[in-house]
Design a protein around this motif. Structure first.
Motif, short mmCIF file in Angstrom:
data_model
loop_
_atom_site.label_atom_id
_atom_site.label_comp_id
_atom_site.label_asym_id
_atom_site.label_seq_id
_atom_site.Cartn_x
_atom_site.Cartn_y
_atom_site.Cartn_z
N UNK A 12 -43.27 -2.33 19.98
CA UNK A 12 -44.34 -2.72 20.91
C UNK A 12 -45.26 -3.77 20.26
N UNK A 13 -45.58 -3.58 18.99
CA UNK A 13 -46.42 -4.54 18.29
C UNK A 13 -45.71 -5.89 18.12
N UNK A 17 -46.88 -9.50 19.58
CA UNK A 17 -46.95 -10.71 18.75
C UNK A 17 -46.11 -11.82 19.38
N UNK A 18 -44.91 -11.49 19.83
CA UNK A 18 -44.03 -12.50 20.44
C UNK A 18 -44.66 -13.09 21.70
N UNK A 19 -45.27 -12.26 22.54
CA UNK A 19 -45.93 -12.75 23.75
C UNK A 19 -47.11 -13.65 23.38
N UNK A 35 -43.94 -15.18 13.54
CA UNK A 35 -42.90 -14.22 13.89
C UNK A 35 -42.22 -13.60 12.67
N UNK A 36 -42.27 -14.31 11.54
CA UNK A 36 -41.64 -13.79 10.33
C UNK A 36 -42.60 -12.98 9.46
N UNK A 41 -50.15 -8.82 9.14
CA UNK A 41 -50.51 -10.23 8.96
C UNK A 41 -50.28 -11.02 10.25
N UNK A 42 -49.21 -10.71 10.96
CA UNK A 42 -48.94 -11.39 12.22
C UNK A 42 -50.02 -11.12 13.25
#
Length: 169
Positions: A12-13, A17-19, A35-36, A41-42
């Protein structure tokens, strides 16, 4: 069960982050490498970029509400400057641009107030205008450009009005 719950929470996290990466990338922000990053941190980087985006949105609204009604070209110029700052990321001098935009907006509003005061003085002296309200933001620059001619014409009318009042007495 606990591991499955942790994995679902992590998924979910990552989705969050991707959205956020997709939204920020579409808005022009540098999102390379987020993304990496590990999740903490993301999320921190996404939060910082969201804060930066909020500052830019405030600036965009300030330009649209305070400058655009007076001069669309000037507003477009400053909007482009704001967009150019997005590419600079967190190092951009947003505060400096905000200060400039605020100063310009204050100046435009002050000039409009001064011109409206002048028009109201003319009205008090007996000059009638085709409209009863004040000068609107979109009319400011045109009025200022034509002010010398307007003042010369009104001076003639005021002299004629004074003569009329004298004859009437």
């Amino acid at each position: 069960q606990a591991i499955v719950a942790i994995e679902q929470d992590e998924e979910r996290q990552r989705t969050t982050i991707d959205k956020a990466i997709a939204m920020l990338s579409e808005a022009g922000y540098g999102v390379d490498g987020i993304g990496q990053m590990n999740i903490i941190d993301g999320l921190d980087q996404v939060a910082r970029l969201h804060d930066l985006h909020d500052l830019h949105e405030d600036l965009r609204l300030l330009i649209a509400e305070q400058i655009a009604p007076f001069d669309a070209e000037l507003a477009a110029h400053h909007e482009q400057r704001r967009i150019d700052l997005i590419a600079q990321g967190e190092t951009a001098d947003i505060g400096g641009l905000r200060l400039q935009i605020t100063s310009i907006a204050d100046n435009l509003h002050h000039r409009m107030v001064m011109l409206n005061d002048l028009v109201n003085d003319w009205r008090a002296k007996g000059i009638k205008f085709p409209h009863d309200d004040g000068i609107r933001p979109g009319e400011l620059l045109e009025w200022e450009a034509n002010l010398p001619e307007i003042e010369a014409t009104l001076k003639q009318h005021l002299v004629a009005l004074e003569r009329f009042h004298f004859i009437e007495r």
